[in-house]
Design an enzyme around this catalytic site. Structure first.
Site, PDB file in Angstrom:
ATOM      1  CE  LYS A 125      -3.814   2.072   2.683  1.00  0.00           C
ATOM      2  NZ  LYS A 125      -4.624   1.942   3.932  1.00  0.00           N
ATOM      3  CB  SER A 129      -8.599   0.595   5.700  1.00  0.00           C
ATOM      4  OG  SER A 129      -9.281   1.820   5.762  1.00  0.00           O
ATOM      5  CB  SER A 183      -8.126   3.569   2.888  1.00  0.00           C
ATOM      6  OG  SER A 183      -7.276   2.929   3.856  1.00  0.00           O
TER       7      SER A 183
END
Length: 486
Positions: A93, A192, A168
């Site tokens: 990420k 997330s 996210s």
């Protein structure tokens, strides 16, 4: 991929066409045994990433660097290296600092920022022989649940291009589901990891808060933030947990659930759920019962959901400004909180102005924040102990998300169980584990009539991560539903 992505000098050989279907443990074992080379495997993934670039799962992939890392891994294997992840490329990420590779945090202003060191979790996977395949797309500053990014584009769900991926950690989940990487590192503050895992049909593991290192990962809340991972099987999460924590891997044993007690709280976790999701969840509960599990119903109280939502979102918003400001200072990142705020997309800037800035109309006061920490969180834990202590449950079951992946054009207000509600409701179930830091894992357990994934969440007591992983592997084996690459 970014504009500087190099072009492969050769095509992947014909025999590697099925390599993207390998999971993390299988790929690592095949490379270690010499059955495949890291270069061939990585080349196949790069080819697939180019083919599926429309999914917007990555912000940055430097193909030349990735291929060099694969060739170096093959040389290391020839020299006798046996580290557990040798030659396996992983997604990361883009909230994790990565040495020598741009780290944007999802922001346009940091598109060209290149850190001088890795986040601790990235260093751990590198020490185990893995390398970074690319930086996954994400919601700006990890502040969202649908996968929309104004600068880098909406991450699309691999199962249905018109649906959101969840967020996210949007690109991390979608890249694993699409077979671009066997696993990816993500982050979870209120859901997330687990929300996108549910929507994309992969396994998403949120460890006990603090179990995995967080240093070098852009924060939202020091109380709630957790690093974790996406993979296509629980076995792969077990391997990553071993690599990142250094603890002995949990031993997976048993093919049934005899002697296992599981709890669920229908009044709290089936309150606002689509009928298809509820039906599938209840079918799963019956199958687990048939496999020998004792299922106990618990009631966490009429006000449980309100208590969890109010306390957790209040902590979340109150800690954001201080956590980000400290992170920027500590890691010499060339921006400020104020500059980030000014550059946010309008909807997010409005939200921060309302709940994050101290003068915002919806900001949490210091008194309310302290009450959330010192009164509400202990009370939430006491309620959860109704299941874990009083009833002896090893885990609490619930649908990971109250619906399947919403349409991209309907992501601000989502339709759940006949009601139009805020997209924040997508975290209605994941937020309870986050509120007190418990470990949680989302498993794919089937599909809707529209062929959209449905997830099952298992939450366990604080610090019982290895027990949770063993249990999740047994549940996975009983249900027999495997996440599949498209």
């Amino acid at each position: 991929m970014n504009d500087t992505t190099a072009t492969l000098s050769h095509r992947a050989p014909q025999e590697v066409v099925d390599l993207p279907s390998l999971g993390l443990a299988a790929a690592a074992a095949a490379i270690r045994k010499g059955e495949i080379t890291s270069e061939a495997y990585t080349s196949a993934l790069l080819l697939r990433a180019r083919t599926l670039a429309e999914l917007n799962t990555f912000i940055t992939i430097d193909e030349a660097v990735v291929l060099t890392a694969a060739r170096d891994a093959d040389k290391a294997r020839a020299a006798g290296s046996t580290v557990p992840l040798l030659g396996v490329p992983l997604g990361v990420k883009d909230s994790y600092l990565t040495k020598g590779l741009p780290t944007s945090l999802g922001l346009d202003s940091l598109a060209h920022f290149v850190p001088h060191r890795d986040a601790d979790a990235v260093r751990a996977i590198k020490d185990a022989g893995a390398f970074v395949f690319g930086k996954n797309n994400l919601v700006e500053m990890s502040y969202g649940l649908t996968g929309h990014n104004a600068r880098y584009g909406q991450v699309k769900n691999p199962h249905a291009r018109g649906r959101v991926s969840g967020g996210s950690s949007s690109g991390s989940a979608a890249s694993v589901a699409a077979g671009l990487v066997p696993a990816s590192l993500g982050g979870d503050t209120v859901g997330s990891i687990r929300v996108p895992a549910s929507f994309c049909g992969v396994v998403g593991f949120k460890p006990t808060t603090g179990r995995w290192p967080r240093n070098g990962v852009a924060p939202i809340s020091h109380t709630l933030d957790t690093t974790g991972a996406f993979a296509r099987s629980v076995e792969d999460c077990v391997l990553l947990d071993h690599v990142v924590t250094g603890e002995q891997a949990a031993e997976i044993s048993g093919h049934d659930l005899k002697g296992v007690r599981l709890a669920f709280a229908p009044r709290q976790f089936l309150e606002l759920v689509d009928s298809e999701v509820e039906t599938r969840f209840l079918e799963v509960v019956r199958r687990l019962q048939d496999a020998g599990a004792e299922i106990v119903e618990v009631d966490l109280g009429n006000d449980f959901n309100v208590l969890v939502q109010t306390a957790t979102w209040g902590i979340f918003a109150h800690e954001t400004m201080g956590a980000i400001s400290e992170f920027l200072r500590r890691h010499d990142i060339p921006t400020t909180f104020e500059a980030i705020y000014d550059g946010l997309k309008p909807q997010l800037r409005q939200a921060w102005g309302h709940i994050v800035l101290p003068g915002g109309a919806g900001a949490t006061s210091v008194e309310a924040y302290q009450s959330a920490l010192n009164v509400s969180r202990p009370e939430i834990q006491r309620r959860l102990d109704t299941a874990f202590v009083a009833r002896g449950a090893q885990a609490i079951l619930q649908p990971t998300t109250p619906c399947t992946a919403p349409l991209i054009e309907e992501q601000a207000t989502v339709h759940i169980a006949g009601q139009d509600v805020s997209y924040l409701a997508l975290a209605n179930h994941t937020v309870s584990a986050s509120s007190v830091g418990m470990p949680g894992i989302s498993l794919p357990v089937g599909s809707s009539r529209a062929d959209l994934p449905i997830g099952l969440e298992l939450d366990a007591p604080l610090g019982s991560d290895r027990t949770l992983l063993v249990l999740a592997r047994r549940v996975e084996g009983i249900l027999g539903y495997k996440s599949t690459a498209i």
